[in-house]
Every structure is written in structure tokens, then in C-alpha cells.
Design a protein around this motif. Structure first.
Motif, PDB file in Angstrom:
ATOM      1  N   ILE A   1       0.836  -1.203   0.000  1.00  0.00           N
ATOM      2  CA  ILE A   1       0.000   0.000   0.000  1.00  0.00           C
ATOM      3  C   ILE A   1       0.874   1.257   0.000  1.00  0.00           C
ATOM      4  O   ILE A   1       0.687   2.166  -0.821  1.00  0.00           O
ATOM      5  N   SER A   2       1.827   1.302   0.926  1.00  0.00           N
ATOM      6  CA  SER A   2       2.697   2.479   1.038  1.00  0.00           C
ATOM      7  C   SER A   2       3.472   2.710  -0.248  1.00  0.00           C
ATOM      8  O   SER A   2       3.549   3.841  -0.755  1.00  0.00           O
ATOM      9  N   ALA A   3       4.061   1.636  -0.787  1.00  0.00           N
ATOM     10  CA  ALA A   3       4.880   1.762  -1.993  1.00  0.00           C
ATOM     11  C   ALA A   3       4.047   2.221  -3.182  1.00  0.00           C
ATOM     12  O   ALA A   3       4.456   3.098  -3.948  1.00  0.00           O
ATOM     13  N   SER A   4       2.851   1.636  -3.336  1.00  0.00           N
ATOM     14  CA  SER A   4       2.005   1.985  -4.472  1.00  0.00           C
ATOM     15  C   SER A   4       1.498   3.421  -4.379  1.00  0.00           C
ATOM     16  O   SER A   4       1.489   4.162  -5.376  1.00  0.00           O
ATOM     17  N   VAL A   5       1.085   3.841  -3.173  1.00  0.00           N
ATOM     18  CA  VAL A   5       0.599   5.216  -2.992  1.00  0.00           C
ATOM     19  C   VAL A   5       1.710   6.218  -3.299  1.00  0.00           C
ATOM     20  O   VAL A   5       1.510   7.185  -4.048  1.00  0.00           O
ATOM     21  N   LEU A   6       2.891   5.982  -2.734  1.00  0.00           N
ATOM     22  CA  LEU A   6       4.005   6.899  -2.949  1.00  0.00           C
ATOM     23  C   LEU A   6       4.443   6.912  -4.411  1.00  0.00           C
ATOM     24  O   LEU A   6       4.743   7.980  -4.971  1.00  0.00           O
ATOM     25  N   ALA A   7       4.473   5.736  -5.040  1.00  0.00           N
ATOM     26  CA  ALA A   7       4.886   5.652  -6.440  1.00  0.00           C
ATOM     27  C   ALA A   7       3.914   6.434  -7.328  1.00  0.00           C
ATOM     28  O   ALA A   7       4.326   7.148  -8.250  1.00  0.00           O
ATOM     29  N   THR A   8       2.626   6.308  -7.042  1.00  0.00           N
ATOM     30  CA  THR A   8       1.622   7.031  -7.833  1.00  0.00           C
ATOM     31  C   THR A   8       1.741   8.537  -7.636  1.00  0.00           C
ATOM     32  O   THR A   8       1.737   9.313  -8.597  1.00  0.00           O
ATOM     33  N   LEU A   9       1.863   8.956  -6.369  1.00  0.00           N
ATOM     34  CA  LEU A   9       1.960  10.379  -6.070  1.00  0.00           C
ATOM     35  C   LEU A   9       3.205  11.006  -6.692  1.00  0.00           C
ATOM     36  O   LEU A   9       3.141  12.057  -7.343  1.00  0.00           O
ATOM     37  N   LEU A  10       4.351  10.346  -6.515  1.00  0.00           N
ATOM     38  CA  LEU A  10       5.612  10.907  -7.013  1.00  0.00           C
ATOM     39  C   LEU A  10       5.738  10.759  -8.526  1.00  0.00           C
ATOM     40  O   LEU A  10       6.262  11.646  -9.202  1.00  0.00           O
ATOM     41  N   GLY A  11       5.267   9.628  -9.056  1.00  0.00           N
ATOM     42  CA  GLY A  11       5.331   9.410 -10.499  1.00  0.00           C
ATOM     43  C   GLY A  11       4.515  10.441 -11.261  1.00  0.00           C
ATOM     44  O   GLY A  11       4.978  11.016 -12.253  1.00  0.00           O
TER      45      GLY A  11
ATOM     46  N   LEU B   1      -4.877  16.179 -15.611  1.00  0.00           N
ATOM     47  CA  LEU B   1      -6.104  15.410 -15.386  1.00  0.00           C
ATOM     48  C   LEU B   1      -6.306  14.353 -16.470  1.00  0.00           C
ATOM     49  O   LEU B   1      -6.830  13.260 -16.205  1.00  0.00           O
ATOM     50  N   ILE B   2      -5.862  14.657 -17.695  1.00  0.00           N
ATOM     51  CA  ILE B   2      -5.925  13.659 -18.766  1.00  0.00           C
ATOM     52  C   ILE B   2      -4.978  12.504 -18.451  1.00  0.00           C
ATOM     53  O   ILE B   2      -5.312  11.329 -18.672  1.00  0.00           O
ATOM     54  N   VAL B   3      -3.811  12.826 -17.902  1.00  0.00           N
ATOM     55  CA  VAL B   3      -2.878  11.778 -17.468  1.00  0.00           C
ATOM     56  C   VAL B   3      -3.528  10.922 -16.382  1.00  0.00           C
ATOM     57  O   VAL B   3      -3.411   9.695 -16.388  1.00  0.00           O
ATOM     58  N   HIS B   4      -4.218  11.559 -15.449  1.00  0.00           N
ATOM     59  CA  HIS B   4      -4.945  10.818 -14.414  1.00  0.00           C
ATOM     60  C   HIS B   4      -5.940   9.850 -15.057  1.00  0.00           C
ATOM     61  O   HIS B   4      -6.082   8.704 -14.611  1.00  0.00           O
ATOM     62  N   SER B   5      -6.615  10.318 -16.094  1.00  0.00           N
ATOM     63  CA  SER B   5      -7.596   9.476 -16.794  1.00  0.00           C
ATOM     64  C   SER B   5      -6.919   8.258 -17.418  1.00  0.00           C
ATOM     65  O   SER B   5      -7.445   7.141 -17.369  1.00  0.00           O
ATOM     66  N   LEU B   6      -5.747   8.468 -18.013  1.00  0.00           N
ATOM     67  CA  LEU B   6      -5.011   7.364 -18.638  1.00  0.00           C
ATOM     68  C   LEU B   6      -4.565   6.344 -17.591  1.00  0.00           C
ATOM     69  O   LEU B   6      -4.604   5.130 -17.829  1.00  0.00           O
ATOM     70  N   VAL B   7      -4.146   6.849 -16.423  1.00  0.00           N
ATOM     71  CA  VAL B   7      -3.745   5.945 -15.339  1.00  0.00           C
ATOM     72  C   VAL B   7      -4.948   5.135 -14.870  1.00  0.00           C
ATOM     73  O   VAL B   7      -4.840   3.931 -14.610  1.00  0.00           O
ATOM     74  N   LEU B   8      -6.099   5.777 -14.768  1.00  0.00           N
ATOM     75  CA  LEU B   8      -7.318   5.067 -14.369  1.00  0.00           C
ATOM     76  C   LEU B   8      -7.668   3.974 -15.373  1.00  0.00           C
ATOM     77  O   LEU B   8      -8.045   2.861 -14.990  1.00  0.00           O
TER      78      LEU B   8
END
Length: 463
Positions: free
Chosen positions: A105-115, A275-282
Motif C-alpha cells: 500500500i505504502s509503496a504503491s501510494v508513494l509511487a503514484t503520487l511521485l510518479g 487530469l488527462i494523465v490521471h484518466s489514462l492511469v485510471l
């Protein structure tokens, strides 16, 4: 005459408040009330500006009274931040069924936020170059001159700190001071302390399960109590949005916005691209961006009007768990971490744009790969500890510009359009926080897709 006009404006605002109260009594949807408040606030604020002007005595006085509702609402939410962050993080440990998931959880959250912050920085650089703003000069007025003088003082607090020293400043030397919010990095200090408490709980759970169970029940009770207070405060959201939006539209300097129109347009373009990048990640985790943004609208609209990621935290966590199907542990981690780490708008796009604008004035080639990579790295690392309240973007920009030996005056020169841009930046920050929750919950296979795809599962704080 001025007093009479002020009273009239406040009375009209009171009528709007009463109207939204009636909508609440009729159990109108929460999202409908928030959206309506946003629209009414825009129209009412514009009318005040067109009829009275931004700097008239009547406007100033009326906004002071209306500010009791708007600023008071934000203050109530900020009141909850430290208790909510603490019980949310510790509660994530006590509710976690499998402790091995903690690292994931920690690794994935941090990776998403920083990435996403690194990508946001690249978008900020690219948008600045696309609009030809590199090396641009802006007019310095009285307000800008005062802001630059203020920034010179603030710069002294960060200019002598290297990035390693800045990272060390996150460690809570006095957790009680951090609970009081005495430092810009107090939120991340509370997060770190709560994480230590959670890890300690896991150790006690193995060695003294009876005592651990008592502690878990205590935290669960505190969490439920805190969330109940959150529900009570969230009932005020439509009124707060109405007041905040009225204030923004009534007091915005549209002449200055026109003068800095190119910068404003470039900023909004960059933020929309994020926000478009957020959409692609989703889409990469099989989540519909349309569904996501529909369900996230109440919290994003509040973030837009309040300009406070911290103030949006209660609504953020509620949206993740009740509307988007994110498990509680992940939602608590993502919401709390997102307050101080990897804010895409304030700590990603904005500092990168300002650095790219000002770099040519000191002879730096902004098209060089070395400059771009260095700026992205500095922005990403510096995104740790950015406060989730108004002024966080300024703090982040001072760190980035100072780390790269660039002049900081540019931060003061855009003061007149700061509120307008900050609204969109804050909404992007909150979106990234919720994105991290959805992505992480999907990765650990805890995402409740039935809740996510159920159109009726929306945030509702009627009860």
C-alpha cells in the motif's frame, strides 16, 4: 448608503442560504446541492463585481460578512485535519487484515503520487515552452512589489537548507507541536508519527493480543467519532462553496487576469493535461474516468473553491471509500499522504512552470536535456512536505527556485492571478490523492468495483 448596500448584499446571500437549507430538508442530492451552490456563487459574485466593483467599501464589507460562512467552513474542516490524519493512519494499521499488504500500500501510494508529480513537472515545462513563456517578463505593480519583499523574508527560511536537510525537517522532533500545526511540514510529521504508532501496534498484536485488541477498539471508536464530526461539518459544504465562490468572483482582479492571460491559459492547459494523465492511469487499472470524475465532483468542486487540499481531506476519504470502492486502509493512506507528498498542481506543474519562465533570464538553456531532467528531479523530491493549505505552491516554488539558484521574484509577479490558478491546482492535487487510492486498491485487489460502478453510490451526508 454604503451600509445599506452592504446589508442588502448580505440579505440576498442569506436568502440563498435559506434556499439551500430547504433543498437539504427535501433531501436533494448532495452533489446537486454542491453544483448548484457553485453556479449560484459564480453568478452572484460576478454581479457584485459588475455592479459594485472589486474594491468598493460595500463589496469589502459584504465579503467580510459572507466570509464568516466560507472561511468559517474551511476553519471547521481544518480543525479536523490533524485528528483525522492521525486516526486514519493508525486505523489503517488496526483494520488491516493482512499486515504484509502494508508495504504494498505504502509503496504503491508513494509511487503514484511521485510518479504523477514527475509527469506533471514535465507537462509544466512543456506547456511553458509551447506558449513561449520562457524568459517572459511581467509588470510589477504595488501588490507585486510588496509580495516580492515578503518572499525575500520567506526565502531566508529555506535558502540555507539542502534537499537532505529539507527531508530531515519532516521528522517530528516534537509531535505535540506538529499536532498544533506549528510548522509548514507539520502534516507529514503527524503522518510519520502515526505510522510509528501503527507499526508499534503490529508488534504488540503479536506479543500481547489482548492489549492490542483494546487499543484497536479505542482507535476504532475515535475514528467513528471523528468521522461523525466530519459528517456534521460536511453538511455545511453547499453553504461553504456558495460563500467561497461568491468571494472569489466578487474580488478577482479581472484586469490583471487579462494582463497575465497567457500565463493563466498556459497554467490551466497544463493542469487539464495532468487530469488527462490521471484518466489514462485510471484506464490502466480498468476504471472509467467518466465514472471517477462524476463521483469525485463534490470533493473536486470543494477543493476548487476552498483552495485547501487539507480542508478537502474528510470529503476525500469519504468519496474514496463510499463512492469509489477503495478499501479503508488504502483510502486513509492515500488521503493523508496526498496532503504533503506529490501534489501535482502546487508542487509539480507550478514550480516547473515558474522555473522554466525565469531560467533564460540567467542564461540557462531551457531546451537542454540536463536542465529538464534536473528540474524534474528537484521538483519531484521537493514535493515532499508541501503544506495542503493556501501558500503551499509558494513554499514549493521557493524550494525549487532556491535549489536551482534561480531568482524568486517571479513568484511575486504573478500574485494577481494566484487565486484563480490556485483553485485549479488544488482540485488537481486532490484528484491525484484519490487517484493514488484507486490505483493502489486495485493493485492489492481490494477495490470494490461493484461500489465503483454503482451510479447510486454517491456521497450523501443527509443523515
Amino acid at each position: 448608503m454604503t451600509t445599506l448596500i452592504t446589508v442588502l448584499v448580505v440579505l440576498i446571500f442569506a436568502v440563498f442560504i435559506y434556499g439551500f437549507y430547504q433543498l437539504q430538508k427535501r433531501h436533494a442530492k448532495f452533489s446537486t446541492r454542491v453544483f448548484s451552490a457553485l453556479g449560484v456563487g459564480i453568478i452572484f459574485g460576478l454581479l457584485i463585481q459588475l455592479i459594485l466593483g472589486t474594491k468598493s467599501t460595500a463589496t469589502v464589507q459584504a465579503m467580510e460578512w459572507i466570509g464568516i460562512v466560507g472561511n468559517g467552513y474551511v476553519a471547521f474542516l481544518q480543525m479536523l485535519i490533524m485528528p483525522l490524519v492521525f486516526v486514519s493512519i493508525v486505523g489503517a494499521f488496526t483494520k488491516m487484515k493482512v499486515s504484509e499488504k502494508l508495504g504494498k500500500i505504502s509503496a504503491s501510494v508513494l509511487a503514484t503520487l511521485l510518479g504523477t508529480t514527475a509527469v506533471a513537472a514535465l507537462i509544466g515545462i512543456g506547456t511553458t515552452l509551447l506558449f513561449g513563456l520562457q524568459g517572459a517578463t511581467f509588470t510589477e505593480g504595488t501588490a507585486e512589489t510588496a509580495r516580492i519583499a515578503e518572499l525575500a523574508t520567506r526565502q531566508e527560511t529555506v535558502e540555507n537548507l539542502s534537499i537532505p536537510q529539507q527531508i530531515l525537517s519532516f521528522i517530528p522532533k516534537n509531535v505535540f507541536a506538529d499536532f498544533a500545526g506549528t510548522r509548514a511540514t507539520s502534516t507529514i510529521g503527524v503522518v510519520i508519527f502515526a505510522a510509528f504508532v501503527g507499526v508499534a501496534y503490529l508488534g504488540i498484536k503479536r506479543k500481547a493480543p489482548k492489549e492490542a485488541e483494546f487499543f484497536a477498539n479505542l482507535i476504532d471508536s475515535l475514528y467513528k467519532l471523528t468521522m461523525r464530526i466530519v459528517t456534521l461539518v460536511l453538511r455545511l459544504t453547499p453553504y461553504g462553496v456558495l460563500a467561497l465562490m461568491t468571494n472569489v468572483m466578487a474580488t478577482s482582479d479581472f484586469a490583471a487576469i487579462v494582463n497575465l492571460g497567457k500565463f493563466v491559459l498556459a497554467s490551466y492547459t497544463a493542469l487539464i493535461l495532468v487530469l488527462i494523465v490521471h484518466s489514462l492511469v485510471l484506464l490502466s487499472v480498468r476504471v472509467s474516468p467518466i465514472t471517477y470524475f462524476k463521483k469525485a465532483f463534490p470533493v473536486l468542486s470543494f477543493a476548487f473553491t476552498s483552495r485547501s487540499s487539507a480542508g478537502a481531506l474528510p470529503l476525500n476519504i469519504e468519496t474514496q471509500t463510499k463512492a469509489l470502492g477503495v478499501d479503508e486502509a488504502t483510502a486513509n493512506f492515500a488521503g493523508s499522504f496526498g496532503l504533503s507528498i506529490g501534489q501535482n498542481g502546487c508542487a509539480g506543474v507550478y514550480p516547473a512552470m515558474l522555473a522554466t519562465i525565469v531560467a533564460p533570464t540567467v542564461g540557462i538553456n531551457v531546451f537542454s536535456l540536463e536542465f529538464i531532467l534536473m528540474l524534474v528531479a528537484v521538483v519531484t523530491i521537493s514535493s515532499f512536505g508541501v503544506a495542503g493549505v493556501g501558500g503551499g505552491a509558494t513554499f514549493a516554488s521557493l524550494i525549487v527556485l532556491g535549489s536551482m539558484n534561480l531568482p524568486v521574484a517571479i513568484v511575486g509577479l504573478v500574485i494577481s492571478v494566484e487565486p484563480l490558478i490556485d483553485m485549479a491546482r488544488t482540485a488537481v492535487n486532490v484528484s491525484d490523492s484519490m487517484l493514488a487510492g484507486v490505483v493502489t486498491s486495485s493493485h492489492i485487489k481490494e477495490l470494490d468495483r461493484e461500489t465503483l460502478n454503482d451510479r447510486s453510490k454517491l456521497i450523501d451526508v443527509q443523515a
